[in-house]
Design an enzyme around this catalytic site. Sequence first.
Site, PDB file in Angstrom:
ATOM      1  N   LYS A 212      35.116  44.954  36.008  1.00 35.62           N
ATOM      2  CA  LYS A 212      36.104  45.582  35.721  1.00 35.62           C
ATOM      3  C   LYS A 212      35.777  47.027  35.361  1.00 35.62           C
ATOM      4  O   LYS A 212      34.907  47.090  34.346  1.00 35.62           O
ATOM      5  CB  LYS A 212      37.039  45.071  34.821  1.00 35.62           C
TER       6      LYS A 212
ATOM      7  N   SER B 282      46.100  43.710  33.887  1.00 36.14           N
ATOM      8  CA  SER B 282      45.518  44.837  34.679  1.00 36.14           C
ATOM      9  C   SER B 282      44.246  44.653  35.246  1.00 36.14           C
ATOM     10  O   SER B 282      43.991  45.336  36.036  1.00 36.14           O
ATOM     11  CB  SER B 282      44.991  45.864  33.421  1.00 36.14           C
TER      12      SER B 282
ATOM     13  N   SER C 223      45.561  40.583  30.408  1.00 35.20           N
ATOM     14  CA  SER C 223      44.781  41.097  31.485  1.00 35.20           C
ATOM     15  C   SER C 223      43.656  40.287  32.039  1.00 35.20           C
ATOM     16  O   SER C 223      43.494  40.612  33.398  1.00 35.20           O
ATOM     17  CB  SER C 223      44.490  42.466  31.309  1.00 35.20           C
TER      18      SER C 223
HETATM   19  N1  GLN Z   1      49.921  43.867  30.454  1.00 30.41           N
HETATM   20  C1  GLN Z   1      49.668  44.112  29.103  1.00 30.41           C
HETATM   21  C2  GLN Z   1      50.093  45.785  28.936  1.00 30.41           C
HETATM   22  O1  GLN Z   1      50.325  46.178  29.943  1.00 30.41           O
HETATM   23  C3  GLN Z   1      48.293  43.550  29.014  1.00 30.41           C
HETATM   24  C4  GLN Z   1      47.188  44.464  29.347  1.00 30.41           C
HETATM   25  C5  GLN Z   1      45.821  44.188  29.085  1.00 30.41           C
HETATM   26  O2  GLN Z   1      45.801  43.084  28.575  1.00 30.41           O
HETATM   27  N2  GLN Z   1      44.907  45.219  28.985  1.00 30.41           N
HETATM   28  O3  GLN Z   1      49.474  46.137  27.896  1.00 30.41           O
END
Ligand code: GLN
Length: 487
Positions: free
Chosen positions: A76, A151, A175
């Site tokens: 990532k 994400s 994410s």
């Molecule tokens: N979807 C969540 C956010 O937007 C989680 C993001 C993540 O785990 N990096 O903050």
Amino acid sequence: MNDLTRLTAREIAAAIAAGETNAVDVAQAHLDRIAKIDGQLHAFLHVDSEGALETARRVDAGEISGPLAGVPLALKDVIVQKGVPTTVGSRILEGWRPPYDATVVERLKSAGVVILGKTNMDEFAMGSSTEHSAYGPTHNPWDLDRIPGGSGGGSSAAVASFEAPLAIGTDTGGSIRQPAAVTGTVGVKPTYGGVSRYGLVAFSSSLDQAGPCARTVMDAALLHEVIAGHDPRDSTSIPSPVPPVVEAAKQADISGMTIGVVKELSGEGYQPGVEQRFAEAVETLTGLGAKVVEVSCPHFAYALPAYYLIAPSEASSNLARFDSVRYGLRVGDDGDRSLEEVMSLTRAQGFGAEVKRRIILGTYALSSGYYDAYYGQAQKVRSLITRDFTEAFALADVLVSPAAPTVAFPLGEKLSDPLAMYRQDLATIPSNLYGGPAMSLPCGLSDGLPVGLQIMAPTMRDELLYRVGAAFEATMPAPVPPLDWEA
Ligand code: GLN
């Protein structure tokens, strides 16, 4: 050998060790596949063919060995790798090449894991669909018109589409797990502090945690053991041995365990098809010899609002370092403008709308007049959620729920409604606030799209996820996307 890209990480490592194939051929097969299909998927932001083949050659020369030597992996783009572009899905870091390796990367390299490249993500890991990437969205291999989760949607799409058997994600609010759920893959958020954060571009430091993405529970366990363990360069890293996750995945026996179904992680917001598959998964767990009980975690209802105060607050502080001076983009530096003007122009142009929304939200929540009412209150809720977990784990060894409330939704569907996007994290956020480990693994399809089963365990008991996950997985073949779009 048949198609090398269809093998699991464990099979690849075994085939290389047995001399049935070699790491260069394996790397090349995956690079070829990326070249063939990634134009349609956009899972990768950068492919490092040269670096990948170089590591593969070293494995073939016998310079590196180990349980994952020669196995390809997608990283990532929030994790820094020396000399390889790292953007975090943002324009503000475009062109930046980190001068050092994250601890995770160091460990992958010394294990002989072949890093294929950097995967797409929502900008600064803020989002649930990859649509907030400044470089355009990733498509779900199950249906190119749908999101791959976020994400870390690039990592999950790469694994689901056989571009890589393994990937690394980061999970601040879901994410790793939500993308795993909507792409039919396995994703694990280890216990907070289980995997070093050194070299992760920080979003919300008290929540961020890197972890494995794979197509099988055993592959995730093998990767988990490679990346986990104490790191003195991360002050929140846990100074004790890594839980025996590979051993637990082999054990795959849950007879006599008590599994708690969290009452609050169902109902409103959860699609009926998702709830149906989840109910069947619970039946399966019962059939495997577990005792299933219902548990109540009353404060989970406040997890989402608490997270969306704590995470943006920490982000507003962490993202202050992108000031046009130290890294990446610099806008308007014509010699006449003041530093403040250049900073403001750079941040205005370099950050996308969602990142700005979070910075504004966080700055507001931390401002002196509102600190107690917002940030302080959210921290109290965080304590109450931790208490809910402690009480639930007195009644059950692990907890289960759907990992995501819906199957993969169409691209564009939630872009104009931030709250609808945030609700994707309904089931995943509680574990982040508490710090405990959690896994998503496939539990069937609804309308032809994958559904994820979430397993949550007490802090530092990551092995329980693998024990339950492997037992469950054995009852159900790994889902394979139709891939009918492939040229
Ligand atoms: N979807 C969540 C956010 O937007 C989680 C993001 C993540 O785990 N990096 O903050």
